[in-house]
Design a protein around this motif. Structure first.
Motif, mmCIF file in Angstrom:
data_model
loop_
_atom_site.group_PDB
_atom_site.id
_atom_site.type_symbol
_atom_site.label_atom_id
_atom_site.label_comp_id
_atom_site.label_asym_id
_atom_site.label_seq_id
_atom_site.Cartn_x
_atom_site.Cartn_y
_atom_site.Cartn_z
ATOM 1 N N GLN A 1 1.928 -1.586 -3.248
ATOM 2 C CA GLN A 1 0.799 -1.862 -2.357
ATOM 3 C C GLN A 1 0.875 -0.985 -1.106
ATOM 4 O O GLN A 1 1.951 -0.808 -0.538
ATOM 5 C CB GLN A 1 0.794 -3.338 -1.947
ATOM 6 C CG GLN A 1 0.529 -4.262 -3.116
ATOM 7 C CD GLN A 1 0.524 -5.709 -2.666
ATOM 8 O OE1 GLN A 1 0.862 -6.001 -1.524
ATOM 9 N NE2 GLN A 1 0.153 -6.606 -3.572
ATOM 10 N N LYS A 2 -0.274 -0.445 -0.742
ATOM 11 C CA LYS A 2 -0.314 0.394 0.463
ATOM 12 C C LYS A 2 -0.239 -0.490 1.695
ATOM 13 O O LYS A 2 -0.972 -1.480 1.807
ATOM 14 C CB LYS A 2 -1.599 1.215 0.501
ATOM 15 C CG LYS A 2 -1.675 2.257 -0.606
ATOM 16 C CD LYS A 2 -2.957 3.049 -0.494
ATOM 17 C CE LYS A 2 -3.024 4.104 -1.581
ATOM 18 N NZ LYS A 2 -4.285 4.877 -1.527
ATOM 19 N N SER A 3 0.637 -0.134 2.584
ATOM 20 C CA SER A 3 0.773 -0.925 3.812
ATOM 21 C C SER A 3 -0.280 -0.467 4.813
ATOM 22 O O SER A 3 -0.372 0.707 5.148
ATOM 23 C CB SER A 3 2.168 -0.747 4.413
ATOM 24 O OG SER A 3 2.391 0.603 4.719
ATOM 25 N N VAL A 4 -1.116 -1.391 5.248
ATOM 26 C CA VAL A 4 -2.163 -1.105 6.213
ATOM 27 C C VAL A 4 -1.608 -1.370 7.606
ATOM 28 O O VAL A 4 -1.049 -2.445 7.866
ATOM 29 C CB VAL A 4 -3.413 -1.988 5.953
ATOM 30 C CG1 VAL A 4 -4.491 -1.707 6.984
ATOM 31 C CG2 VAL A 4 -3.938 -1.755 4.545
ATOM 32 N N TYR A 5 -1.787 -0.343 8.482
ATOM 33 C CA TYR A 5 -1.252 -0.499 9.840
ATOM 34 C C TYR A 5 -2.098 -1.500 10.615
ATOM 35 O O TYR A 5 -3.326 -1.460 10.570
ATOM 36 C CB TYR A 5 -1.249 0.841 10.571
ATOM 37 C CG TYR A 5 -0.812 0.731 12.020
ATOM 38 C CD1 TYR A 5 0.530 0.590 12.337
ATOM 39 C CD2 TYR A 5 -1.743 0.745 13.048
ATOM 40 C CE1 TYR A 5 0.935 0.468 13.646
ATOM 41 C CE2 TYR A 5 -1.354 0.626 14.363
ATOM 42 C CZ TYR A 5 -0.008 0.485 14.659
ATOM 43 O OH TYR A 5 0.388 0.362 15.966
ATOM 44 N N LYS A 6 -1.445 -2.384 11.310
ATOM 45 C CA LYS A 6 -2.138 -3.377 12.133
ATOM 46 C C LYS A 6 -1.553 -3.313 13.529
ATOM 47 O O LYS A 6 -0.342 -3.346 13.715
ATOM 48 C CB LYS A 6 -1.957 -4.770 11.539
ATOM 49 C CG LYS A 6 -2.704 -5.855 12.302
ATOM 50 C CD LYS A 6 -2.663 -7.161 11.542
ATOM 51 C CE LYS A 6 -3.322 -8.282 12.345
ATOM 52 N NZ LYS A 6 -4.717 -8.000 12.681
ATOM 53 N N ASP A 7 -2.449 -3.183 14.506
ATOM 54 C CA ASP A 7 -1.992 -3.128 15.894
ATOM 55 C C ASP A 7 -1.334 -4.444 16.272
ATOM 56 O O ASP A 7 -1.861 -5.523 15.958
ATOM 57 C CB ASP A 7 -3.180 -2.865 16.827
ATOM 58 C CG ASP A 7 -3.725 -1.457 16.667
ATOM 59 O OD1 ASP A 7 -2.913 -0.549 16.460
ATOM 60 O OD2 ASP A 7 -4.954 -1.274 16.755
#
Length: 201
Positions: A14-20
């Motif tokens: 799974q692609k890790s989505v960057y979250k602020d």
């Protein structure tokens, strides 16, 4: 012979989505600060001098920042000239021109004139104009007798006629010749001093 491969290797990771970490607050403030810096032609000149406008990634960033023109973001802008310059920076001709100091000074001067005159010029068209007063013909009948304690109102001052206005001109106050009053013209003072020095010498 059956392959004994690990089933985990066949699953796509799974692609890790960057979250602020702060829900984008820091990014919002940084982009707001940068956009508002564009209201200063000197800062735009600095970016052009340091060749930021030759970087395709930076040009793409300027295009991305146009979301600040949307109503939900524009309410945070304190210096609206930054949006005008942001729009101009989409044009490569303007980006190249701002590398020259003379063009930076022209932009700065025009911005100053806008600040100086825009409000007054706008108010001329916004504010309602007073209605003209109806002209009433003066009555020839004498006024009713006033009590002795009330003085009649003074007559309004007369508007200056062309002759009176000409008499109030500063040119009419020239000192007549032979009046004995010396002129205090600073241009003639040094000439008179030189004449006196020659006579004394």
């Amino acid at each position: 012979m059956a392959s004994t491969s690990n089933p985990d290797t066949h699953e796509s990771p799974q692609k890790s989505v960057y979250k602020d970490p702060d829900d984008g607050r820091q990014r919002f403030l940084l982009e707001l600060e940068f956009v508002q810096c564009l209201a200063n032609p000197t800062y735009i000149h600095y970016l052009a001098q340091n060749r930021y406008f030759e970087d395709e990634a930076f040009i793409g960033y300027l295009k991305y920042l146009q979301y600040w023109q949307r109503p939900e973001y524009i309410k945070f802008i304190m210096y609206p000239h930054c949006l005008f310059f942001l729009e101009l920076l989409q044009n490569p001709t303007f980006r190249n021109a701002m590398a020259h100091p003379a063009n930076k000074e022209v932009a700065h001067r025009q911005q100053f004139y806008f600040w100086k005159n825009y409000r007054n010029n706008r108010l001329k068209h916004i504010l309602p104009r007073p209605l003209p007063e109806p002209a009433t013909a003066p009555s020839s009948a004498p006024p009713a007798s006033l009590p002795s304690s009330v003085a009649p109102p003074a007559a309004p001052p007369l508007a200056p006629t062309p002759v009176t206005a000409a008499a109030l001109s500063p040119m009419q106050y020239a000192i007549p010749p032979g009046s004995g009053l010396a002129k205090t013209d600073p241009r003639n003072a040094s000439v008179d001093r030189r004449k006196r020095n020659r006579k004394d010498g």
